[in-house]
Design an enzyme around this catalytic site. Sequence first.
Site, PDB file in Angstrom:
ATOM      1  N   ARG A  64       0.812  -1.221   0.000  1.00  0.00           N
ATOM      2  CA  ARG A  64       0.000   0.000   0.000  1.00  0.00           C
ATOM      3  C   ARG A  64       0.846   1.273   0.000  1.00  0.00           C
ATOM      4  NH1 ARG A  64      -5.522  -0.421   1.726  1.00  0.00           N
ATOM      5  NH2 ARG A  64      -6.272  -2.344   0.793  1.00  0.00           N
ATOM      6  N   ARG A  77      -6.366  11.687  -7.877  1.00  0.00           N
ATOM      7  CA  ARG A  77      -7.593  10.899  -7.749  1.00  0.00           C
ATOM      8  C   ARG A  77      -8.858  11.742  -7.610  1.00  0.00           C
ATOM      9  NH1 ARG A  77      -8.896   6.664  -4.708  1.00  0.00           N
ATOM     10  NH2 ARG A  77     -10.919   7.600  -5.047  1.00  0.00           N
ATOM     11  N   ASP A 113      -6.697  -3.205  -7.528  1.00  0.00           N
ATOM     12  CA  ASP A 113      -7.306  -3.699  -6.294  1.00  0.00           C
ATOM     13  C   ASP A 113      -7.667  -5.162  -6.485  1.00  0.00           C
ATOM     14  OD1 ASP A 113      -8.334  -2.455  -3.567  1.00  0.00           O
ATOM     15  OD2 ASP A 113      -9.737  -4.030  -4.164  1.00  0.00           O
ATOM     16  N   TYR A 191     -15.300 -11.442   0.530  1.00  0.00           N
ATOM     17  CA  TYR A 191     -15.996 -10.185   0.212  1.00  0.00           C
ATOM     18  C   TYR A 191     -17.254 -10.462  -0.612  1.00  0.00           C
ATOM     19  CZ  TYR A 191     -12.276  -6.998   1.805  1.00  0.00           C
ATOM     20  OH  TYR A 191     -11.386  -6.287   2.554  1.00  0.00           O
TER      21      TYR A 191
END
Length: 422
Positions: A64, A77, A113, A191
């Site tokens: 990260r 972003r 991701d 998830y």
Amino acid sequence: MTENSTSEAVFRDTASYRDRVRSHLPQDHPLQRSSADSGTAEAPLLARYRGVSTDAPPSVWFMRQAGRSLPEYRKLREGTTMLDSCLIPEMAAEITVQPVRRHRVDAGIFFSDIVVPMRLAGLEVEIKPGVGPVFARPVRTETDVDALPVLDDSFEEALEPIREAVRLTVAELGSTPLIGFAGAPFTVASYLVEGAPSRDHLAARALMRSKPQVWDRLAAWVAEASGRFLRAQVLAGASAVQQFDSWAGSLSEHTYRTGALPHSRALFDHVADLPVPRVHFGVGAAHLLAPMHEAGATVMGVDHRITLTEAATHLPPGTPLQGNIDPAVLFTSEQVRFAEADRVLADGAAAAGHVVNLGHGVPPETDPQVLTDLVAHLHEQPSVSASSPDGSSSSQGLSTAGAPAQSGSGGVEAPVTTGTAG
Ligand code: CP3
């Protein structure tokens, strides 16, 4: 693993490894070129991942490392959702390069991701800020699994923005390797079953036990999508890969072996013929190091809850390690931080190869200067020489003497789109 897979022995034998690079990777892949030619063939970080000795200063990158701790990231972003930004090749490439430019880390980690392949397959998913991935329709029943999109040629086409982002990234990174990644099937399927982040992954673990066939079909689908996502990154230019199993730690060894390991192996199998080191990282997974290695890893990522020395006792001799500075020291004094970094370096010295990292990802509230200074401190330390599997010092393989000046910065030009990099 198949017979054609790149084994740890192939990685350690430079001639076989070079042969495999020539025969299995595209001609324009960075591993085909020397650092003088903006390639990654001699990158010290990759030598360490292969368990081959190098005289270069310690190698370091941070999980990260791209993201919210960087002002240049937040600026770029602005107005674009997380998952949209992953699919705009120029943006994904720029975000990947930002931390390399700023911190002088020894590798880029591809900005994407773990749920990107699901989105590319057609599932409705968003990343909610401060929460994590949220799926519009959780997958919990056999009917839900039946309705998962077929991974046909259109999925290969959908991966094109990923390939393009990787091509743009490696052109910028030059002799600094790009690490590709994918989420482990257990974590990603958790998830999908939960629909959103959960603390205990109860719904996923319940499905695994109540309807193992349904679970296995779901996890196999995830492994197929994630495996093709990972392979696309390597063929487009990534020089190593990492599988992230963030939630594996919630499983017992027995449950990991029956419900997760076969799918993690299936994922790694998608790149096992390619000569790129395969890192496997889990959180709170000290009890799973051996089975996670058996899943086809050639390097083990270790979190901060166990020492590298102890981790090594659970693994075959000669297994290269990555880790494991406690992210908490990023919020202490420089003295505490550097002492922790030095301890981790000394702890990793016994491994056949050691790449420094945090024990988990960079927390968003980290002061970026702390990371830059930590990298500089590590690069000032002398080379930690690798030992061969029998424990003796080895000089076999790539000689990277003279590489220090290259370390962490090879090929990365001055900031192009932002003026904020330090
Ligand atoms: O620097 C890097 O490591 C590059 C890319 C990367 C991201 N996610 C970018 C990202 C990687 C390797 C990941 C992996 C990932 N994603 C994991 C496995 C690693 C881990 O941390 O355990 C997991 C579990 C996810 C799922 C996910 N994505 C979560 C839990 C979150 C946090 C949500 C939040 O806001 O707290 C994300 C979002 C995410 N992925 C961000 C980044 C830079 C932050 C989003 C933003 O900036 O808005």
